[in-house]
Scaffold this motif. Structure first.
Motif, PDB file in Angstrom:
ATOM      1  N   PHE A 265     -79.327  12.274  71.493  1.00  0.00           N
ATOM      2  CA  PHE A 265     -79.143  13.604  70.935  1.00  0.00           C
ATOM      3  C   PHE A 265     -78.984  14.645  72.038  1.00  0.00           C
ATOM      4  O   PHE A 265     -78.313  15.663  71.852  1.00  0.00           O
ATOM      5  N   HIS A 266     -79.601  14.380  73.171  1.00  0.00           N
ATOM      6  CA  HIS A 266     -79.535  15.294  74.314  1.00  0.00           C
ATOM      7  C   HIS A 266     -78.085  15.598  74.696  1.00  0.00           C
ATOM      8  O   HIS A 266     -77.767  16.703  75.151  1.00  0.00           O
ATOM      9  N   GLN A 267     -77.180  14.623  74.495  1.00  0.00           N
ATOM     10  CA  GLN A 267     -75.801  14.757  74.932  1.00  0.00           C
ATOM     11  C   GLN A 267     -74.850  15.125  73.796  1.00  0.00           C
ATOM     12  O   GLN A 267     -73.652  15.285  74.022  1.00  0.00           O
ATOM     13  N   ALA A 268     -75.363  15.262  72.594  1.00  0.00           N
ATOM     14  CA  ALA A 268     -74.496  15.495  71.442  1.00  0.00           C
ATOM     15  C   ALA A 268     -73.942  16.929  71.447  1.00  0.00           C
ATOM     16  O   ALA A 268     -74.660  17.869  71.770  1.00  0.00           O
TER      17      ALA A 268
ATOM     18  N   ARG B  45     -82.227  24.128  66.575  1.00  0.00           N
ATOM     19  CA  ARG B  45     -81.162  23.818  67.523  1.00  0.00           C
ATOM     20  C   ARG B  45     -80.245  25.021  67.727  1.00  0.00           C
ATOM     21  O   ARG B  45     -79.757  25.266  68.839  1.00  0.00           O
ATOM     22  N   TRP B  46     -80.012  25.792  66.660  1.00  0.00           N
ATOM     23  CA  TRP B  46     -79.200  27.009  66.785  1.00  0.00           C
ATOM     24  C   TRP B  46     -79.903  28.026  67.686  1.00  0.00           C
ATOM     25  O   TRP B  46     -79.257  28.671  68.519  1.00  0.00           O
ATOM     26  N   GLN B  47     -81.222  28.162  67.528  1.00  0.00           N
ATOM     27  CA  GLN B  47     -81.990  29.067  68.387  1.00  0.00           C
ATOM     28  C   GLN B  47     -81.815  28.725  69.861  1.00  0.00           C
ATOM     29  O   GLN B  47     -81.640  29.607  70.707  1.00  0.00           O
ATOM     30  N   ILE B  48     -81.890  27.423  70.167  1.00  0.00           N
ATOM     31  CA  ILE B  48     -81.764  26.995  71.565  1.00  0.00           C
ATOM     32  C   ILE B  48     -80.416  27.429  72.126  1.00  0.00           C
ATOM     33  O   ILE B  48     -80.329  28.007  73.217  1.00  0.00           O
ATOM     34  N   GLY B  49     -79.349  27.164  71.374  1.00  0.00           N
ATOM     35  CA  GLY B  49     -78.026  27.530  71.846  1.00  0.00           C
ATOM     36  C   GLY B  49     -77.859  29.029  72.000  1.00  0.00           C
ATOM     37  O   GLY B  49     -77.279  29.510  72.996  1.00  0.00           O
ATOM     38  N   LEU B  50     -78.353  29.805  71.046  1.00  0.00           N
ATOM     39  CA  LEU B  50     -78.246  31.259  71.103  1.00  0.00           C
ATOM     40  C   LEU B  50     -79.009  31.819  72.300  1.00  0.00           C
ATOM     41  O   LEU B  50     -78.499  32.673  73.041  1.00  0.00           O
ATOM     42  N   LYS B  51     -80.228  31.320  72.514  1.00  0.00           N
ATOM     43  CA  LYS B  51     -81.032  31.796  73.654  1.00  0.00           C
ATOM     44  C   LYS B  51     -80.402  31.385  74.977  1.00  0.00           C
ATOM     45  O   LYS B  51     -80.445  32.142  75.961  1.00  0.00           O
ATOM     46  N   ALA B  52     -79.833  30.181  75.023  1.00  0.00           N
ATOM     47  CA  ALA B  52     -79.189  29.737  76.265  1.00  0.00           C
ATOM     48  C   ALA B  52     -77.994  30.623  76.597  1.00  0.00           C
ATOM     49  O   ALA B  52     -77.803  30.997  77.763  1.00  0.00           O
ATOM     50  N   ARG B  53     -77.207  30.988  75.594  1.00  0.00           N
ATOM     51  CA  ARG B  53     -76.057  31.870  75.840  1.00  0.00           C
ATOM     52  C   ARG B  53     -76.522  33.259  76.281  1.00  0.00           C
ATOM     53  O   ARG B  53     -75.910  33.872  77.159  1.00  0.00           O
ATOM     54  N   GLU B  54     -77.599  33.735  75.686  1.00  0.00           N
ATOM     55  CA  GLU B  54     -78.158  35.022  76.107  1.00  0.00           C
ATOM     56  C   GLU B  54     -78.637  34.963  77.556  1.00  0.00           C
ATOM     57  O   GLU B  54     -78.398  35.881  78.346  1.00  0.00           O
ATOM     58  N   ASN B  55     -79.295  33.847  77.916  1.00  0.00           N
ATOM     59  CA  ASN B  55     -79.770  33.702  79.287  1.00  0.00           C
ATOM     60  C   ASN B  55     -78.605  33.672  80.275  1.00  0.00           C
ATOM     61  O   ASN B  55     -78.695  34.210  81.390  1.00  0.00           O
TER      62      ASN B  55
ATOM     63  N   LEU C 134     -75.229  21.378  63.764  1.00  0.00           N
ATOM     64  CA  LEU C 134     -74.573  20.622  62.697  1.00  0.00           C
ATOM     65  C   LEU C 134     -74.943  19.145  62.764  1.00  0.00           C
ATOM     66  O   LEU C 134     -75.191  18.509  61.732  1.00  0.00           O
ATOM     67  N   VAL C 135     -74.967  18.591  63.974  1.00  0.00           N
ATOM     68  CA  VAL C 135     -75.329  17.175  64.130  1.00  0.00           C
ATOM     69  C   VAL C 135     -76.757  16.944  63.660  1.00  0.00           C
ATOM     70  O   VAL C 135     -77.054  15.950  62.985  1.00  0.00           O
ATOM     71  N   SER C 136     -77.662  17.867  63.991  1.00  0.00           N
ATOM     72  CA  SER C 136     -79.059  17.736  63.577  1.00  0.00           C
ATOM     73  C   SER C 136     -79.178  17.701  62.058  1.00  0.00           C
ATOM     74  O   SER C 136     -79.876  16.844  61.496  1.00  0.00           O
ATOM     75  N   PHE C 137     -78.489  18.611  61.380  1.00  0.00           N
ATOM     76  CA  PHE C 137     -78.565  18.640  59.914  1.00  0.00           C
ATOM     77  C   PHE C 137     -77.947  17.384  59.308  1.00  0.00           C
ATOM     78  O   PHE C 137     -78.536  16.759  58.414  1.00  0.00           O
ATOM     79  N   ALA C 138     -76.782  17.002  59.798  1.00  0.00           N
ATOM     80  CA  ALA C 138     -76.113  15.821  59.249  1.00  0.00           C
ATOM     81  C   ALA C 138     -76.934  14.562  59.470  1.00  0.00           C
ATOM     82  O   ALA C 138     -77.018  13.692  58.585  1.00  0.00           O
TER      83      ALA C 138
END
Length: 274
Positions: free
Chosen positions: A223-226, A261-271, A231-235
């Motif tokens: 999952f680390h590389q997905a 998972r969405w939070q992680i991506g949003l925070k990473a983009r903010e960082n 979306l992958v998490s929900f599916a």
């Protein structure tokens, strides 16, 4: 009844709602139960001591070792085998029986055991959508938690992150540990908000992220590389693992993990912008 040659270690902070059930589930079955507490402000320590657990205070100094490795190094070291339980976890009766079989002929040859987690969410046991396996039964003389360079990361603090202890050999048990948090669901979101800070920090520190990937479970490594992780998490949880069979709780859990998972991506983009 002979007791299992284990020390159960329960790292805690403010687990008064859950700790009585956790301690009671193991106190008569193992050689020792130790609650390692990080300055709880509720009655966690009083409840645990009243039920027969040893209580040890823990203060993190901001360096390695973090809390679980500290336990491996210092807590009841005369007992080689150690089982970690969270303050809201209990071994199932089937797991206790399986452990008796494992230790019946003496110390196991492998250095660690991976144990599946029976997960409760929104008051219901998930039978399908949750598939976590934890490496929590360890021979401390052969296992350790790696030092991965995440001391500056937010979100985890004194606790080791979402990775496994290193062991030269491991086997998997079949019966589960039951993870049923009696706290309100908002505490789940509070924890995962902090966890997502740590995960987002990793996105800006690829060398640390790669080191952590190598010590995750097989599922975690994949999952680390997905791509498209929300979306992958929900599916994965709701469709592939048939979380829909768990009813509303299965849907709630799949959505909550996708939001995480969405939070992680949003925070990473903010960082990255910062």
């Amino acid at each position: 009844m002979n007791k299992l040659p284990l020390v159960v270690v329960i790292p805690t902070k403010n687990e008064a709602e859950n700790i009585a059930r956790t301690v009671s589930s193991v106190i008569d079955h193992v050689e020792a139960v130790v609650v390692v507490d990080s300055h709880s402000t509720d009655d966690t320590c009083k409840i645990a001591a009243r039920l027969g657990a040893q209580v040890v205070d823990y203060t993190w100094d901001g360096r390695y070792p973090k809390k679980k490795q500290w336990c491996l190094d210092r807590v009841r070291t005369e007992i080689p085998w150690l089982l970690f339980l969270d303050g809201d976890e209990t071994p199932s009766p089937e797991l206790l029986a399986e452990l008796r079989t494992v230790f019946a002929a003496g110390p196991p040859s492998v250095a660690a055991f991976d144990i599946p987690l029976g997960y409760w969410f929104a008051g219901r046991r998930l039978r399908h959508g949750h598939t976590i396996v934890k490496r929590v039964l360890l021979d401390r003389t052969r296992c350790h938690f790696p030092e991965l360079g995440d001391l500056d990361a937010p979100g985890m603090g004194e606790q080791e992150g979402h990775y496994q202890p290193v062991a030269p050999s491991a086997a998997r048990l079949r019966a589960p540990i039951e993870h049923e948090d009696l706290d309100p669901v908002r505490t789940w979101f509070d924890r995962h908000n902090r966890y997502s800070d740590w995960e987002a920090w990793l996105e800006l520190n690829p060398s640390v992220k790669e080191a952590i990937r190598k010590v995750k479970s097989r599922q975690g490594q994949l999952f680390h590389q997905a791509p498209f992780k929300p979306l992958v998490s929900f599916a994965y949880a709701y469709v592939y693992r048939r979380g829909f069979l768990d009813g509303r709780a299965g849907l709630d859990y799949a959505l909550a993990m996708s939001f995480y998972r969405w939070q992680i991506g949003l925070k990473a983009r903010e960082n990255q912008r910062g």
